[in-house]
Design an enzyme around this catalytic site. Structure first.
Site, PDB file in Angstrom:
ATOM      1  N   LYS A  53       0.842  -1.203   0.000  1.00  0.00           N
ATOM      2  CA  LYS A  53       0.000   0.000   0.000  1.00  0.00           C
ATOM      3  C   LYS A  53       0.877   1.252   0.000  1.00  0.00           C
ATOM      4  O   LYS A  53       0.630   2.209  -0.734  1.00  0.00           O
ATOM      5  CB  LYS A  53      -0.939  -0.004   1.218  1.00  0.00           C
ATOM      6  CG  LYS A  53      -2.048  -1.050   1.107  1.00  0.00           C
ATOM      7  CD  LYS A  53      -2.856  -1.205   2.387  1.00  0.00           C
ATOM      8  CE  LYS A  53      -3.871  -2.335   2.251  1.00  0.00           C
ATOM      9  NZ  LYS A  53      -4.647  -2.597   3.470  1.00  0.00           N
ATOM     10  N   GLN A  97      -4.339  -1.602   9.729  1.00  0.00           N
ATOM     11  CA  GLN A  97      -4.356  -2.908   9.056  1.00  0.00           C
ATOM     12  C   GLN A  97      -4.959  -3.975   9.961  1.00  0.00           C
ATOM     13  O   GLN A  97      -4.617  -4.076  11.139  1.00  0.00           O
ATOM     14  CB  GLN A  97      -2.924  -3.289   8.629  1.00  0.00           C
ATOM     15  CG  GLN A  97      -2.821  -4.559   7.804  1.00  0.00           C
ATOM     16  CD  GLN A  97      -3.466  -4.435   6.421  1.00  0.00           C
ATOM     17  OE1 GLN A  97      -3.624  -3.341   5.872  1.00  0.00           O
ATOM     18  NE2 GLN A  97      -3.870  -5.554   5.849  1.00  0.00           N
ATOM     19  N   ASP A 120     -10.698   3.291   4.369  1.00  0.00           N
ATOM     20  CA  ASP A 120     -11.077   1.874   4.273  1.00  0.00           C
ATOM     21  C   ASP A 120     -12.592   1.722   4.143  1.00  0.00           C
ATOM     22  O   ASP A 120     -13.084   0.654   3.771  1.00  0.00           O
ATOM     23  CB  ASP A 120     -10.649   1.130   5.552  1.00  0.00           C
ATOM     24  CG  ASP A 120      -9.416   0.270   5.349  1.00  0.00           C
ATOM     25  OD1 ASP A 120      -9.205  -0.215   4.221  1.00  0.00           O
ATOM     26  OD2 ASP A 120      -8.667   0.087   6.325  1.00  0.00           O
TER      27      ASP A 120
HETATM   28  N1  GUN Z   1      -6.869  -6.622   6.106  1.00  0.00           N
HETATM   29  C1  GUN Z   1      -7.320  -7.308   5.029  1.00  0.00           C
HETATM   30  N2  GUN Z   1      -7.968  -6.477   4.183  1.00  0.00           N
HETATM   31  C2  GUN Z   1      -7.930  -5.257   4.731  1.00  0.00           C
HETATM   32  C3  GUN Z   1      -8.422  -3.987   4.321  1.00  0.00           C
HETATM   33  O1  GUN Z   1      -9.049  -3.806   3.283  1.00  0.00           O
HETATM   34  N3  GUN Z   1      -8.156  -2.948   5.172  1.00  0.00           N
HETATM   35  C4  GUN Z   1      -7.497  -3.106   6.330  1.00  0.00           C
HETATM   36  N4  GUN Z   1      -7.305  -2.032   7.099  1.00  0.00           N
HETATM   37  N5  GUN Z   1      -7.022  -4.274   6.736  1.00  0.00           N
HETATM   38  C5  GUN Z   1      -7.245  -5.340   5.939  1.00  0.00           C
END
Ligand code: GUN
Length: 294
Positions: A53, A97, A120
């Site tokens: 990311k 995350q 998110d």
């Molecule tokens: N863990 C797995 N997918 C995601 C996501 O889309 N956002 C976040 N913050 N954690 C994740």
């Protein structure tokens, strides 16, 4: 033979579009978008996701901040970290995350992120705005699926879409997004789950199937009608001694059986997965431009 919905190429093109939009935005005096990510603990998969990311931010011309925190951090300490980012006017988007260690409530942390920075799209305010068809941050996987359908010009109007799985982050929002007014959208949606009786009788009627239940190769050829569009959200790690890393990634769809009957299908890997980071970038840009909470 189905046409592949190629998430790798589509995501790359999306990143190029975002980069161009960032350049235009900066040239017109706009502020450089800035995404912050918090990573708690040292789970291998989570580290890879977060690092990807951050790398993607650099690629499209964003600033990024990665806060690595120990697994033993208390919930209160984590909430104070979130406060710091909520209050920092330079940061447009914040993601924490997931998964988090068991002693920390995901719900408390999610709800602590300011809705305007919740790129998110997990905060109840953003979920509520999505349901009401108001401007909102749409979360990564649903956003990625909508973009794939849009870029391949797949007609969803009046089609029967069967979603398998009612998770908060994929199945449930997907069922709402496919049914709401818009394009993609305007579909007739059936949301199926672990208590659904005779699932096959539903999937056999589907023009579009979105498989998001997390059981490898669950959807088999006999469950699908000719010409259906198949979206496979599964990415389960299955032990595989022939691979150097010791596992291979399996989708929720038995690809070899379903592909010959489908009109379009997402591969795993290389389908929905690569699309998800683009949504985060897109949402962060929207936040910097104050386009969602105007
Ligand atoms: N863990 C797995 N997918 C995601 C996501 O889309 N956002 C976040 N913050 N954690 C994740």
């Amino acid at each position: 033979m189905a046409e592949l919905l190629d998430g790798k190429i589509t995501a790359k093109n999306l990143r190029l579009e975002i980069k161009e939009e960032v350049n235009n935005w900066l040239a017109s005096g706009g502020k450089k978008p800035h995404l912050a990510a918090i990573l708690v603990g040292d789970d291998g998969a989570s580290q890879t996701y977060v690092e990807n990311k951050v790398k993607a931010c650099e690629e499209v011309g964003f600033d990024s901040t990665l806060r690595r925190l120990p697994a033993a951090i208390t919930e209160e300490e984590l909430l104070r970290e979130v406060d710091g980012i909520n209050d920092n006017p330079d940061i447009d988007g914040l993601i924490v995350q997931l998964p988090l260690p068991d002693h920390i409530s995901v719900e408390r942390v999610t709800q602590h992120i300011h809705p305007e920075k919740d790129v998110d799209g997990f905060h109840p305010v953003n979920v509520g705005r999505m349901v009401k068809n108001l401007p909102s941050y749409i979360s990564a996987t649903p956003f990625g699926i909508l973009k794939l359908l849009e870029k391949y010009d797949i007609d969803t109007q009046g089609k029967h879409c069967v979603v398998i799985g009612r998770s908060e982050i994929v199945g449930s929002p997907m069922s709402i997004l496919m049914a709401r007014k818009g394009n993609p959208g305007n579909a007739t949606v059936t949301l199926t789950h672990s208590r659904t009786q005779n699932l096959k009788s539903h999937t056999l009627q589907a023009d579009i199937i979105i498989a998001a239940l997390g059981i490898p190769e669950f959807l088999t050829g006999d469950m699908v009608k000719e010409g259906a569009v198949i979206i496979d959200v599964g990415i389960t790690r299955v032990p595989d001694a022939t691979k150097k890393r010791g596992f291979s990634l399996k989708g929720d769809v038995k690809f070899d059986e379903v592909e010959p009957k489908a009109s379009y299908i997402t591969p795993v890997p290389g389908g929905v997965g690569p699309m998800t980071i683009a949504s985060l970038l897109y949402n962060t840009l929207l936040s910097a431009q104050k386009k969602v909470f105007a």
